[in-house]
Design a protein around this motif. Structure first.
Motif, PDB file in Angstrom:
ATOM      1  N   ALA A  97      41.690 -27.787 -56.135  1.00 39.78           N
ATOM      2  CA  ALA A  97      42.922 -28.006 -55.611  1.00 39.78           C
ATOM      3  C   ALA A  97      43.372 -26.793 -54.836  1.00 39.78           C
ATOM      4  N   ALA A  98      44.424 -27.311 -53.955  1.00 41.74           N
ATOM      5  CA  ALA A  98      44.713 -26.112 -53.009  1.00 41.74           C
ATOM      6  C   ALA A  98      46.420 -26.070 -52.882  1.00 41.74           C
ATOM      7  N   ARG A  99      46.839 -24.971 -52.587  1.00 39.83           N
ATOM      8  CA  ARG A  99      48.381 -24.849 -52.512  1.00 39.83           C
ATOM      9  C   ARG A  99      48.575 -23.618 -51.822  1.00 39.83           C
ATOM     10  N   LEU A 100      49.684 -23.049 -51.581  1.00 41.78           N
ATOM     11  CA  LEU A 100      50.072 -22.015 -50.518  1.00 41.78           C
ATOM     12  C   LEU A 100      49.761 -20.632 -51.525  1.00 41.78           C
ATOM     13  N   TYR A 101      50.208 -20.825 -52.635  1.00 39.91           N
ATOM     14  CA  TYR A 101      50.602 -19.549 -53.476  1.00 39.91           C
ATOM     15  C   TYR A 101      49.696 -19.705 -54.941  1.00 39.91           C
ATOM     16  N   ILE A 102      48.914 -18.570 -55.260  1.00 37.09           N
ATOM     17  CA  ILE A 102      48.131 -18.659 -56.455  1.00 37.09           C
ATOM     18  C   ILE A 102      49.177 -18.924 -57.758  1.00 37.09           C
ATOM     19  N   VAL A 103      48.824 -19.769 -58.668  1.00 41.05           N
ATOM     20  CA  VAL A 103      49.509 -19.929 -59.718  1.00 41.05           C
ATOM     21  C   VAL A 103      48.688 -20.217 -60.897  1.00 41.05           C
ATOM     22  N   ARG A 104      49.086 -19.964 -62.266  1.00 36.55           N
ATOM     23  CA  ARG A 104      48.213 -20.273 -63.161  1.00 36.55           C
ATOM     24  C   ARG A 104      48.767 -21.632 -63.960  1.00 36.55           C
ATOM     25  N   GLN A 105      48.476 -22.700 -63.160  1.00 39.14           N
ATOM     26  CA  GLN A 105      48.880 -24.200 -63.939  1.00 39.14           C
ATOM     27  C   GLN A 105      48.023 -25.133 -63.183  1.00 39.14           C
ATOM     28  N   SER A 106      48.305 -26.301 -63.974  1.00 44.55           N
ATOM     29  CA  SER A 106      47.330 -27.584 -63.463  1.00 44.55           C
ATOM     30  C   SER A 106      48.074 -28.372 -62.485  1.00 44.55           C
TER      31      SER A 106
END
Length: 122
Positions: A97-106
């Motif tokens: 999965a991709a998003r602009l900023y790294i996060v620790r979530q699903s």
């Protein structure tokens, strides 16, 4: 728009290894932080690992820390997940999965692949 295609899943015995790949096309791959999320039968999606746009920062679920390694090759537009010391409880469909900023979530990702099945036999 980003298209993500996972590969590399399969059936492996406990203690074995697999390497998952996620090929990206469309908008610039390096623009996005990437993650691996998994979903076991009858369970909710679970965060596995994430990596920042440059690859300099990584996050792991405690259950996979020390066994799995996330990496990326921005020149090849590809995300990887090396799975070592596999356990039956690692059995799941693995999604990139991709998003602009790294996060620790699903949740909260902008783009998802179709998933690849990993099955670990005891």
């Amino acid at each position: 728009q980003v298209q993500l295609v996972e590969s590399g899943g399969g059936l492996v015995q406990a203690g074995g290894s697999l390497r998952l790949s996620c090929a990206a096309s469309g908008r610039t791959f390096s623009t996005y932080a990437m993650a691996w999320i998994r979903q076991a039968p009858g369970k909710e999606r679970e965060f596995v690992a994430a990596i920042s746009r440059s690859g300099g920062t990584t996050y792991y679920n405690d259950s996979v820390k020390g066994r799995f390694t996330i990496s990326r090759d921005n020149a090849k537009n590809t995300l990887y997940l090396q799975l070592n010391s596999l356990k039956p409880e690692d059995t799941a469909v693995y999604y990139c999965a991709a998003r602009l900023y790294i996060v620790r979530q699903s949740t909260g990702y902008d783009y998802w692949g179709q998933g690849t099945q990993v099955t670990v036999s005891s």
